[in-house]
Design a protein around this motif. Structure first.
Motif, short mmCIF file in Angstrom:
data_model
loop_
_atom_site.label_atom_id
_atom_site.label_comp_id
_atom_site.label_asym_id
_atom_site.label_seq_id
_atom_site.Cartn_x
_atom_site.Cartn_y
_atom_site.Cartn_z
N SER A 7 20.78 16.27 -30.05
CA SER A 7 20.08 15.41 -28.77
C SER A 7 19.07 16.41 -28.37
O SER A 7 18.13 17.57 -28.48
N GLY A 8 18.31 15.09 -27.45
CA GLY A 8 17.16 15.15 -27.47
C GLY A 8 15.98 14.08 -28.28
O GLY A 8 14.66 14.30 -28.38
N LYS A 9 16.36 14.42 -29.46
CA LYS A 9 16.37 14.55 -31.11
C LYS A 9 15.39 12.82 -30.81
O LYS A 9 16.02 12.24 -30.28
N THR A 10 14.01 12.06 -31.33
CA THR A 10 13.73 10.74 -31.42
C THR A 10 13.76 10.54 -32.49
O THR A 10 13.03 10.72 -33.74
N ILE A 11 14.72 9.10 -32.77
CA ILE A 11 14.57 8.91 -34.46
C ILE A 11 13.83 7.78 -34.33
O ILE A 11 14.44 6.68 -33.54
N LEU A 12 13.48 7.37 -35.32
CA LEU A 12 12.96 6.49 -35.66
C LEU A 12 13.28 5.54 -37.48
O LEU A 12 12.59 6.07 -38.17
N MET A 13 13.78 4.54 -36.67
CA MET A 13 14.85 3.89 -38.51
C MET A 13 14.01 2.12 -38.69
O MET A 13 13.75 1.86 -37.44
N SER A 14 13.91 2.36 -39.75
CA SER A 14 13.32 1.11 -39.79
C SER A 14 15.50 0.04 -40.30
O SER A 14 15.96 0.85 -41.32
N GLY A 15 15.99 -1.21 -39.75
CA GLY A 15 16.16 -1.88 -40.11
C GLY A 15 17.62 -1.18 -38.93
O GLY A 15 16.96 -0.04 -37.67
N GLY A 16 18.66 -1.50 -38.94
CA GLY A 16 20.02 -0.63 -38.18
C GLY A 16 20.43 -1.79 -36.94
O GLY A 16 21.46 -0.63 -36.63
N SER A 17 20.30 -2.14 -37.78
CA SER A 17 21.38 -3.42 -36.90
C SER A 17 22.17 -3.81 -37.06
O SER A 17 23.28 -3.99 -36.26
N ARG A 18 23.31 -2.99 -37.99
CA ARG A 18 24.81 -3.37 -38.48
C ARG A 18 24.55 -2.53 -39.74
O ARG A 18 23.82 -1.91 -40.09
N GLY A 19 26.43 -1.81 -40.10
CA GLY A 19 26.29 -0.82 -41.07
C GLY A 19 26.05 0.44 -41.75
O GLY A 19 26.53 0.65 -40.22
N LEU A 37 14.65 1.50 -33.14
CA LEU A 37 15.22 0.46 -34.83
C LEU A 37 13.98 -0.42 -34.98
O LEU A 37 13.55 -1.05 -33.68
N LEU A 38 13.13 -0.59 -35.67
CA LEU A 38 12.29 -1.04 -36.12
C LEU A 38 13.27 -2.24 -37.07
O LEU A 38 13.41 -2.17 -38.57
N ALA A 39 13.53 -3.70 -36.43
CA ALA A 39 13.94 -4.64 -37.57
C ALA A 39 13.41 -5.78 -36.75
O ALA A 39 13.26 -6.34 -35.58
N LYS A 40 14.28 -6.49 -37.88
CA LYS A 40 13.38 -8.07 -37.34
C LYS A 40 14.47 -9.57 -36.68
O LYS A 40 14.15 -9.98 -36.48
N THR A 41 15.91 -8.75 -37.01
CA THR A 41 17.09 -9.61 -36.35
C THR A 41 17.41 -9.20 -34.65
O THR A 41 18.24 -8.83 -34.11
N ASP A 42 15.71 -10.27 -34.51
CA ASP A 42 15.98 -10.82 -33.00
C ASP A 42 16.73 -11.20 -32.80
O ASP A 42 17.24 -11.52 -31.23
N THR A 43 18.14 -12.27 -33.15
CA THR A 43 18.65 -13.05 -32.99
C THR A 43 19.60 -12.63 -34.41
O THR A 43 19.82 -13.39 -35.55
N PRO A 44 20.74 -13.12 -33.66
CA PRO A 44 21.83 -13.85 -34.25
C PRO A 44 21.95 -14.47 -35.94
O PRO A 44 21.39 -15.52 -36.04
N HIS A 45 22.30 -14.24 -37.09
CA HIS A 45 22.25 -14.72 -38.15
C HIS A 45 23.73 -15.23 -38.85
O HIS A 45 24.55 -14.72 -37.49
N PRO A 46 23.83 -16.36 -38.89
CA PRO A 46 24.38 -17.70 -39.09
C PRO A 46 25.88 -16.52 -40.06
O PRO A 46 27.80 -17.14 -39.27
N LYS A 47 25.54 -15.56 -40.83
CA LYS A 47 26.81 -15.05 -41.25
C LYS A 47 26.58 -13.35 -41.36
O LYS A 47 27.98 -13.00 -41.84
N LEU A 48 25.97 -12.77 -40.14
CA LEU A 48 26.24 -11.57 -40.52
C LEU A 48 26.54 -11.22 -39.18
O LEU A 48 25.26 -11.78 -38.62
N GLU A 49 27.39 -10.29 -38.42
CA GLU A 49 27.36 -9.56 -36.74
C GLU A 49 25.98 -8.63 -36.57
O GLU A 49 25.80 -8.25 -37.64
N GLY A 50 26.03 -8.91 -35.53
CA GLY A 50 25.01 -7.89 -35.11
C GLY A 50 23.55 -8.40 -35.09
O GLY A 50 23.20 -8.88 -35.81
#
Length: 278
Positions: A7-19, A37-50
């Motif tokens: 509670s109250g802790k801050t996590i910075l994660m690379s990726g994390g859009s799914r899985g 979350l630092l990730a590239k998935t700004d728009t939906p991927h045609p084959k991957l959810e999230g």
């Protein structure tokens, strides 16, 4: 003494859009953690959810605070902005999770140079640079952790020769993490790796490691998330420099019945598909 909550802790994660990354984020969010979350998935991927935005919504729904940072862990400016943005939004950083990773199991003569470079840039360099950028802020945390999702170093011919390019990239993540553990132990910053004994039901397993057959013999991402949660609660000054196995961490926490993590309920323990590198 082991902490009781994130509670109250801050996590910075690379990726994390799914899985697995998203599962770890949601487990922390249930405690009321802040997750960037630092990730590239700004728009939906045609084959991957999230996307990074749907992930942020799920984090908020789970009880956490979320910051979606569209960027590339290969880009030093994006890393700098992610660290600054996370500190600005939440007042600090307690945990770095190096989750972003690329997998290509091609044999050496079949591995394209661009793919080799991509794995090195994201898996190894990304782990190094994101962790490095956060160290000055982690030093101010009460219980700072760096957690990389990478395997123990197993330098047997079986794994060195199986898919040399990918093996180098994953072992590189681990070597970076163990190096950080040694270098910053006096600052009280823990750095550990975490890896599962069996395959995890993710898109990588579905698309690259055997399809439906292996998916049916895998465990859910929640087993990884629960183990990561246990690691991140541990005292950083006492629990560092380790290459941890998911199932061992859970056993140490008193969780020995893993049947609830089966991707297909009722799958016997001896039918689970072993993960690579172990």
């Amino acid at each position: 003494m082991t902490a009781k909550s994130l509670s109250g802790k801050t996590i910075l994660m690379s990726g994390g859009s799914r899985g697995i990354g998203l599962a770890i984020a949601l487990r922390a969010a249930a405690d009321g953690a802040n997750i960037a979350l630092l990730a590239k998935t700004d728009t939906p991927h045609p084959k991957l959810e999230g996307t990074i935005h749907t992930a942020a919504d799920r984090i908020r729904d789970a009880g956490g605070r979320a910051l979606a940072i569209v960027g590339d862990v290969r880009n030093d400016d994006d890393i700098t902005e992610a660290v600054r943005g996370t500190e600005g939004e939440f007042g600090g950083i307690d945990i770095i999770v190096n989750n972003a990773s690329v997998i290509d199991l091609s044999r050496t003569l079949d591995l394209q140079p661009k793919k080799y470079d991509l794995m090195q840039d994201i898996n190894v360099r990304g782990t190094f640079m994101l962790s490095r950028a956060a160290v000055p802020i982690l030093r101010e945390s009460e219980n700072p952790h760096i957690l990389s999702l990478s395997p123990p170093l197993n330098i047997t011919p079986k794994w060195l020769g199986a898919h040399t390019g990918y093996t180098l990239a994953k072992f590189g993540m681990t070597m970076v993490t163990l190096g950080l553990a040694a270098e910053f132990q006096s600052d009280g910053i823990a750095a550990n790796t975490l890896w599962p004994r069996t395959t995890i039901a993710t898109a990588a397993v579905q698309n690259l490691l055997g399809g439906d057959r292996v998916m049916a013999a895998s465990r859910t991402p929640e087993i990884y998330a629960d183990a990561a949660y246990e690691v991140l609660l541990r005292p950083a000054r006492e629990y560092t420099g380790q290459t941890l196995i998911v199932e061992d961490v859970l056993a140490e926490a008193g969780i020995t019945d893993l049947s609830g993590y089966a991707a297909v309920p009722g799958t016997p323990e001896d039918r689970m598909f072993p993960d690579i590198f172990l």
